[in-house]
Design a protein around this motif. Structure first.
Motif, short mmCIF file in Angstrom:
data_model
loop_
_atom_site.label_atom_id
_atom_site.label_comp_id
_atom_site.label_asym_id
_atom_site.label_seq_id
_atom_site.Cartn_x
_atom_site.Cartn_y
_atom_site.Cartn_z
N PRO A 1 -4.41 15.97 -2.53
CA PRO A 1 -5.86 16.00 -2.77
C PRO A 1 -6.23 16.25 -4.22
N PHE A 2 -5.26 16.21 -5.12
CA PHE A 2 -5.49 16.40 -6.55
C PHE A 2 -4.84 15.24 -7.30
N GLU B 1 -5.87 16.14 -13.12
CA GLU B 1 -6.33 17.50 -12.80
C GLU B 1 -5.24 18.53 -13.05
N LEU B 2 -4.01 18.15 -12.75
CA LEU B 2 -2.89 19.06 -13.04
C LEU B 2 -2.75 19.27 -14.55
N ARG C 1 3.40 28.01 -13.93
CA ARG C 1 2.47 29.03 -13.43
C ARG C 1 1.04 28.49 -13.37
N ALA C 2 0.70 27.62 -14.30
CA ALA C 2 -0.66 27.10 -14.36
C ALA C 2 -0.97 26.12 -13.23
N ILE C 3 0.02 25.32 -12.83
CA ILE C 3 -0.24 24.28 -11.83
C ILE C 3 0.07 24.71 -10.40
N PRO D 1 -1.12 27.11 -8.41
CA PRO D 1 -2.27 27.28 -7.51
C PRO D 1 -2.89 25.96 -7.08
N LEU D 2 -2.91 24.98 -7.97
CA LEU D 2 -3.48 23.68 -7.63
C LEU D 2 -2.55 22.88 -6.72
N LEU D 3 -1.26 23.00 -6.95
CA LEU D 3 -0.29 22.27 -6.12
C LEU D 3 -0.28 22.78 -4.68
N GLY D 4 -0.44 24.09 -4.49
CA GLY D 4 -0.44 24.65 -3.14
C GLY D 4 0.85 24.32 -2.40
#
Length: 387
Positions: free
Chosen positions: A32-33, A37-38, A336-338, A340-343
């Protein structure tokens, strides 16, 4: 599983079978990303390549390797014989780990992640890889195709899993502890040279494929001149080793150089295998594969203190496949940054590598579609069941 999750943790709804990994599968649907966005989630400085910083790692690794060489050649012969028999294997292991780090830095050059200057990257990569008997440009081009086709059963370049119908007749006879030990031993000791020389475990081609053959099917016409350069680099180092063996003796060369090189080659195969082999990872045929999902079908592994020695190629592999030109020294921050978005699309496993290789060797024999699913779904999962 999920952001920061560990694949070795069983699902709460799964029944744990003795000596078998039970794990929630990674998602195989379109995420969904987007890649954009990453990238926006990563601090911009993570994409900055510094010549001085990159060279500092090369200098540091070579200093450590030189100190280990000096200690071995200066002091080991002074040790009582029983202690020397112990000292040399320790030297091989430690020096091999350090030189694996050097190999990783050359790998950075192949991805144009070392500096902003392609020519500088290629010169540094050619020198470092040739010293480890790796044909730099050959590996650079085939490895780039691996990154372009990760997770594809039809076009990926290395460690392409087979379907059950394509297994060798003797595969089921190796599906036991002695057979598994034999397979792992052969893979870790001979796997790398056999891949370079004969494309063993690589993508099937319609004719013989070899990383030393400029006119082989792995390469296109624009790349053939560089393959000659790679071959010349490897031959130059082989000639240097021959002259050393003539002057100092073959045993001296094998002890000082051969032992560590064997460790380097073993780690290269081990790291690559574990990055792309796990029961939770999907593979796709041409009807379903796309680059983004293929790049996400990789797993970060934890090698303990060796993560630092190997410049974090082990525990930041997901980010590396998404952004391969990013320098290794920013990969931890980017991961570490990606996360949370990757889930749930982020895969990691903190199982010790010596246990993971045994477990994956047991569980990941071939890939197949789920029974009862439409045959055109195109998603395949590892299995190990024989009739």
């Amino acid at each position: 599983m999920g952001a920061g999750g560990r694949m070795s943790s069983p699902s709460s709804h799964a029944k744990v079978e003795p000596d078998r990994l039970v794990q929630k599968r990674a998602p195989d649907t379109k995420p969904p990303f987007t890649l954009g966005e990453l990238k926006k989630a990563i601090p911009p400085h993570c994409f900055h390549r510094s010549v001085l910083r990159s060279f500092s790692y090369v200098v540091y690794d070579l200093i450590i390797a030189s100190l280990l060489y000096h200690a071995a050649t200066t002091y080991f012969h002074l040790l009582p014989r029983p202690l020397s028999y112990v000292a040399w294997p320790i030297y091989w292991a430690v020096q091999g780990c350090v030189l694996t780090g050097v190999w990783v830095l050359a790998h950075e050059c192949g991805h144009h992640a070392f500096s902003d200057y392609q020519l500088l990257d290629d010169i540094v990569g050619l020198v470092l890889h040739s010293c480890l008997l790796v044909p730099y440009f050959s590996w650079k081009h085939s490895h780039r195709r691996h990154h372009s086709n990760t997770g594809s059963l039809d076009r990926d370049e290395v460690f392409v899993p087979k379907q059950k119908s394509s297994l060798s007749w003797f595969s089921k006879y190796l599906n036991n502890p002695p057979g598994r030990l034999l397979t792992i031993t052969v893979t870790l000791t001979l796997g790398w040279p056999l891949y370079l020389a004969c494309n063993v475990s690589g993508r099937p081609y319609d004719r013989f494929a070899c990383h030393y053959d400029p006119y082989g099917p792995i390469f296109n016409d624009r790349e053939r001149a560089e393959i000659y350069i790679s071959d010349a680099g490897v031959l130059a180092v082989i000639f240097g080793l021959y002259r050393l063996a003539a002057a100092r003796g073959l045993a001296w060369v094998l002890c000082v150089y051969g032992g560590p090189l064997l460790v380097v080659n073993s780690f290269l195969v081990l790291i690559t295998y574990l990055q792309h082999t796990h029961v939770a990872l999907p593979h796709y045929d041409s009807s379903e594969w796309d680059w983004f999902r293929g790049a996400l079908a990789t797993v970060d592994r934890d090698y303990g203190i060796l993560n630092r020695v190997f410049h974090h190629i082990t525990d930041t592999h997901v980010a590396h496949h998404l952004f391969s030109t990013m320098p290794h020294y920013h990969a931890m921050e980017a991961t570490r940054a990606i996360k949370p978005l990757l889930g749930e699309y982020y895969q990691s496993d903190d199982t010790p590598f010596y246990r993971a290789i045994w477990r994956e060797g047991k569980e990941c024999i071939y890939v197949q579609q789920d029974e009862g699913k439409p045959k055109n779904k195109g998603v395949y999962w590892y299995s190990n069941k024989f009739d």
